[in-house]
Design a protein around this motif. Structure first.
Motif, short mmCIF file in Angstrom:
data_model
loop_
_atom_site.label_atom_id
_atom_site.label_comp_id
_atom_site.label_asym_id
_atom_site.label_seq_id
_atom_site.Cartn_x
_atom_site.Cartn_y
_atom_site.Cartn_z
N LYS B 81 0.84 -1.20 0.00
CA LYS B 81 0.00 0.00 0.00
C LYS B 81 0.87 1.24 0.00
CE LYS B 81 -4.20 -1.54 2.33
NZ LYS B 81 -5.06 -1.35 3.49
N ILE B 84 1.43 6.89 1.98
CA ILE B 84 0.76 8.18 2.18
C ILE B 84 -0.76 8.02 2.09
CG2 ILE B 84 0.59 10.58 1.38
CD1 ILE B 84 3.37 9.77 2.47
N THR B 85 -1.24 7.48 0.98
CA THR B 85 -2.70 7.39 0.83
C THR B 85 -3.26 6.12 1.46
OG1 THR B 85 -2.63 6.20 -1.26
CG2 THR B 85 -2.58 8.60 -1.38
N ARG B 86 -2.40 5.12 1.68
CA ARG B 86 -2.75 3.81 2.21
C ARG B 86 -3.67 3.03 1.28
NH1 ARG B 86 -1.15 2.93 7.37
NH2 ARG B 86 -2.65 1.27 7.59
N ARG B 87 -3.79 3.50 0.06
CA ARG B 87 -4.52 2.71 -0.93
C ARG B 87 -3.53 1.73 -1.57
NH1 ARG B 87 -7.66 6.35 -5.05
NH2 ARG B 87 -5.56 7.08 -5.49
N GLU B 92 -3.20 3.01 -7.20
CA GLU B 92 -2.52 4.28 -7.48
C GLU B 92 -1.97 4.28 -8.91
OE1 GLU B 92 -1.70 6.95 -5.24
OE2 GLU B 92 -3.12 6.10 -3.82
N GLU B 95 -4.61 4.26 -11.74
CA GLU B 95 -5.23 5.56 -12.00
C GLU B 95 -4.38 6.45 -12.90
OE1 GLU B 95 -8.07 6.44 -8.14
OE2 GLU B 95 -6.24 7.59 -8.42
N GLN B 270 3.66 12.80 -12.57
CA GLN B 270 3.33 13.51 -11.32
C GLN B 270 3.29 12.54 -10.16
OE1 GLN B 270 0.53 16.78 -10.89
NE2 GLN B 270 -0.21 16.35 -12.93
N ALA B 271 2.72 11.36 -10.41
CA ALA B 271 2.56 10.39 -9.32
C ALA B 271 3.92 9.97 -8.77
CB ALA B 271 1.78 9.17 -9.82
N TYR B 273 6.81 11.57 -9.21
CA TYR B 273 7.50 12.74 -8.67
C TYR B 273 7.08 12.98 -7.22
CZ TYR B 273 8.60 17.66 -7.85
OH TYR B 273 9.05 18.82 -7.30
N LEU B 274 5.77 12.95 -6.98
CA LEU B 274 5.27 13.19 -5.63
C LEU B 274 5.67 12.05 -4.69
CD1 LEU B 274 3.59 15.39 -4.22
CD2 LEU B 274 1.65 13.89 -4.40
N ILE B 277 9.18 12.75 -3.63
CA ILE B 277 9.20 13.84 -2.64
C ILE B 277 8.76 13.30 -1.27
CG2 ILE B 277 8.07 16.02 -1.97
CD1 ILE B 277 9.96 16.43 -4.26
N ASP B 278 7.75 12.43 -1.28
CA ASP B 278 7.20 11.91 -0.02
C ASP B 278 7.92 10.68 0.51
OD1 ASP B 278 5.24 13.82 0.06
OD2 ASP B 278 3.71 12.58 -0.89
N HIS B 279 8.88 10.18 -0.25
CA HIS B 279 9.57 8.94 0.11
C HIS B 279 8.57 7.78 0.24
CE1 HIS B 279 12.24 12.16 1.39
NE2 HIS B 279 13.23 11.32 1.27
N LEU B 283 5.28 2.89 -3.64
CA LEU B 283 4.80 3.46 -4.90
C LEU B 283 5.97 3.72 -5.86
CD1 LEU B 283 2.43 4.41 -6.55
CD2 LEU B 283 2.49 6.59 -5.37
#
Lengths: 544, 316
Positions: B81, B84-87, B92, B95, B270-271, B273-274, B277-279, B283
């Motif tokens: 998962k 960050i979003t836990r999905r 992810e 989408e 974008q996915a 890249y983010l 940034i969020d480590h 993902l």
């Protein structure tokens, strides 16, 4: 009898009396709330037949995740903030007013809060927003495995939660607090239906004016009107008016503006200050522009933990003063904010109920004095690291200008721009000396002074590392004082200490500019954001 | 061809393995850490909570153990998962990847449709006005930054003419007409630049081929000029063009963060890249692995296409 020992009569669902809310922390706007709260009789959900439509709202940010306890829905930008509510609502001045709770009693020397809940309020799946569900929500937030620490910080002192009856919940605190009520507003506390917890990450079920329908990351958040929401307008028509709300995240300011101009969206937030300065003049016949005077305050933070500005350096204070004298606030005002903002001598501007007109800037722009103080401090050109965050243009633009101004008076400054996770690592390790940053609001000033000035607060320790015994004493006293006038005085003294000692140098009030199509009616932008302001924002908006 | 394809698929395994090792190592080198992303300012320095979260997300184990656990699950199709979003990571990626593939394929298709005729005609009519026009146009296409061209397109077609939407995405499975309507500008921005490269390459390949003996032979046998050019010469000249287009497509499928931002296109660029940034390790790992597979598969398809274009090309 002290004010906090007054036992208030539980309210009916017609809302609180003015006296009851004036007695509670930060609840000066009870009167404004009375008309906005529906009785059960009113809750026939009569709709205004001529008001509806769907607003496509382009926002700078998208939600990080859907679970409202593991994340927090930022009140300015995240469209999901329209899907839920906290215990209290907010009025246009960002004062707490009845929301899910219609009244409360404070007892046991500010250590016990008993909330009377609105009968008939439901989650979007039909579950009652009752005492058991509030207890479940707060306990889930308090679970460190689940609750985001920012969300949890609002209720961290809650030690026990009792369900008194279906519509009454009692919160016991470890320590006396006068700030629990404003902390329970929708930012950051939001309630989700307990029965929906398995889908919290994929299909959140809240109790706000709009129901979640779908979320596609970076693309859209689709919501539809919650037909059973409790709030009404002056004529008793159910709110919100809109049938639907579609969030369209578009990160770049110009992309949002272009989408508005080409008719792809109806409303945008965070117009760039450069565009905001001329947009109304050029396109006022086609679009409405709404300036929100302040959604946050910008500042330059000083590292007190180590380095040249810290008390570990015997001349640290002289250097902080020198840096403060070196900053030309008017230049920042013009260059970064295009004259749209206003310089900030204290944390709250004149639109806030916590405005302190008596506070003046302690160190005015005076580069010669800055040079003199640097010389007096015997600074030998030690390297100074100034950090800025990449996501917000005004932060790194302010950083760039301050970098130039400090260099101009002889300081050896290096400016670094980073994403938030890197900044946090650098703050934690003390690998910085200055920090161009900003802070937005939760309704009570304790959310600023108690989190960013109080020396024992996690945020203070992480960032500035500021320590001042007098300021700590005042902040703790204010946390346990219900009387607003007295708290105002206490915070004013704190603010004077901040201005003198300089854990941070306030720079500007951060304005927010929104714009929308002329067909969008009834929209009233607000200090507390577009989603959750009582009888304002998107709740009263409709498409003509 | 079947044996060749199977061999190539088997060769993908060590490539992808090395890719995952490199990616996993690279993520560890990023400044900051995921705990700083997950934790609020209030508790950022709370050692107990940091330790708890490290354990909760399995980050307290040595890196090679973390990698082994991830690889073991990934081999069973479980990418975990998002931190960050836990999905689920699959959700992810599902989408964002279709939007990128859609834009990449149409953009490259558009570039090929523009470049092949333009490059061929420029070569056949060498030193003519047509040739000069094609060369200047392609030079402009190569010289203009992609983001600038995209912005100019938005200003012209969206703001001034009002013909096309400036940003947004509609899935072709939801509404094909609307989807194409939203796709035109991003595809044009992608396709124009790629077409510029491909036009120049097609022209020079064609010129090379046209100087070869088999072309003279074909002409001496009395074949018509269109047949000589389009059946024999262009077919051989296509091999480098296909190679470059394949690489361009693979590159585009890696995501174009700038174009995705300008057109608010919810793609993989974008996915990822983010996520960086969020480590968001799961993902990043899964995203890069999937992109790696796409690149390898595209290259395989390009190789197979050589054989279709020219049966003399030996596979293997």
């Amino acid at each position: 009898m002290s004010q906090d020992d007054i036992i208030k009569k539980p309210e009916t669902s017609t809302g609180p009396t003015r006296r009851q809310f004036l007695g509670a922390a930060g609840a000066a706007a009870g009167a404004a709330a009375i008309g906005g709260v529906a009785t059960e009789a009113q809750a026939k959900r009569k709709r205004n037949p001529s008001r509806g439509g769907t607003v496509r709202f382009a926002t700078r940010a998208d939600s990080r995740g859907l679970d409202m306890h593991r994340n927090y829905y930022y009140y300015v930008s995240h469209p999901l903030a329209a899907t839920s509510m906290g215990m209290m609502d907010l009025n246009l001045k960002m004062e707490p007013v009845p929301g899910i709770a219609v009244g409360h009693e404070v007892s046991n020397g500010n250590k016990t809060y008993t909330f009377n809940l609105r009968k008939g309020a439901t989650y979007h799946n039909g579950e009652d927003v009752d005492a058991a569900s509030i207890k479940w929500n707060l306990e889930r937030i308090l679970d460190p495995k689940v609750g985001h620490s920012f969300v949890r910080s609002a209720v961290k002192d809650v030690s026990k939660i009792d369900v008194v009856d279906k519509w009454t919940v009692r919160l016991h605190l470890n320590n006396p607090s006068a700030v629990l009520v404003p902390n329970l507003t929708y930012y950051p506390i939001q309630f989700m239906a307990p029965g929906s917890v398995d889908k919290a990450d994929t299909h959140p079920v809240g109790c706000g004016p709009f129901k979640f329908k779908s979320w596609k990351k970076f693309d859209s958040t689709v919501m539809e009107r919650f037909e059973n929401w409790y709030e009404t307008d002056d004529q008793g028509n159910a709110l919100p008016y809109l049938d639907g709300l579609v969030g369209r995240p578009k990160k770049e300011d110009r992309v949002r503006l272009t989408a508005l101009r080409t008719g792809e969206v109806d409303l945008i937030d965070n117009m760039s200050y450069a565009d905001g300065a001329t947009f109304e003049k050029e396109y006022g016949d086609k679009f409405n522009t709404w300036p929100v005077p302040q959604v946050g305050t910008g500042y330059i933070g000083f590292n007190w933990k180590n380095g040249p500005f810290s008390p570990k350096n015997p001349h640290g204070k002289l250097l902080r003063q020198a840096a403060a004298h070196a900053v030309n606030h008017e230049a920042v005002h013009q260059a970064v904010f295009n004259g749209v903002s206003s310089p900030a001598p204290a944390f709250y501007s004149d639109v806030s109920p916590w405005y302190m007109p008596e506070i003046k800037r302690r160190y005015e722009f005076d580069p010669d004095k800055a040079r003199f103080l640097i010389k007096k401090a015997g600074a030998q050109g030690e390297p100074i690291i100034l950090l800025s965050r990449d996501a917000y243009a005004y932060m790194h633009q302010t950083g760039e200008i301050v970098h130039a101004m400090l260099s101009e008076v002889g300081l050896n400054v290096k400016h670094e721009i980073h994403p938030y996770s890197v900044l946090k690592s650098k703050w934690r390790k003390g690998e910085f000396h200055l920090d161009s940053s900003a802070n937005s609001y939760r309704p009570d000033p304790d959310a600023w002074y108690g989190r960013s000035v109080y020396s024992e607060a996690g945020s203070t320790k992480l960032r500035t590392g500021f320590k001042n015994e007098r300021a700590d004493k005042l902040i703790l006293e204010a946390q346990n004082t219900l009387d607003k006038g007295k708290r105002h005085e206490l915070y004013m003294e704190v603010e004077n200490i901040v201005n003198e000692e300089l854990p941070m140098l306030y720079t500007h009030y951060i304005p927010l500019i929104q714009a929308g199509v002329k067909k969008l009616k009834g929209y009233q932008p607000a200090f507390p954001g577009p989603y959750s302001t009582q009888r304002a924002g998107l709740r009263t908006a409709y498409m003509s | 061809m079947l044996v060749y394809t199977i061999n190539r698929i088997l060769q993908m395994i060590p490539v992808l393995f090395v890719l995952t090792v490199v990616t996993f190592s690279f993520v560890q080198l990023l400044p900051g850490d995921v705990i700083d992303t997950l934790i609020g300012d209030e508790e950022a320095e709370d050692p107990e909570l940091r330790a708890f979260l490290m354990k909760e997300y399995g980050l307290d184990k040595p890196i090679y153990i973390q990698y082994g656990i991830w690889l073991g699950k990934a081999l069973q199709g479980d990418f975990g998962k998002s931190l960050i979003t836990r999905r689920p990571v699959g959700v992810e990626l599902f989408e964002s990847i279709p939007a990128t593939v859609y834009l990449g394929l149409v953009g490259i298709g558009l570039s090929v449709i523009i470049a092949l005729p333009l490059g061929s005609i420029a070569a056949v009519k060498r030193n003519s006005a047509t040739d000069y026009t094609a060369q200047v146009t392609s030079l402009i296409g190569i010289s203009i930054p992609e983001f600038w061209f995209a912005i100019m397109c938005v200003i012209l077609f969206s703001l001034h003419l009002g013909w096309l939407p400036s940003s947004g995405y509609v899935s072709p499975f939801e509404d094909l007409g609307q989807s194409l309507y939203y796709l035109i500008l991003p595809a044009l921005a992608v396709g124009f630049r790629q077409a510029a490269y491909t036009t120049r390459l097609t022209r020079s390949s064609m010129l090379d081929e046209m100087n070869k003996e088999y072309v003279d032979t074909a002409r001496s046998l009395g074949f018509s000029e269109p047949k000589v050019i389009y059946k024999y010469t262009l077919r051989n000249a296509l091999i480098p063009t296909i190679t470059i287009s394949g690489l361009q497509l693979a590159n585009l499928l890696g995501g174009t963060v700038v174009l995705e931002t300008i057109f608010a296109w919810p793609g993989i660029g974008q996915a990822i890249y983010l996520a960086i940034i969020d480590h968001d390790y799961p993902l990043i790992q899964a995203g890069i692995l999937v992109l790696g597979i796409i690149v390898v598969v595209v290259n395989l398809l390009v190789d197979l296409l050589y054989r279709v274009l020219n049966p003399r090309v030996a596979l293997g």
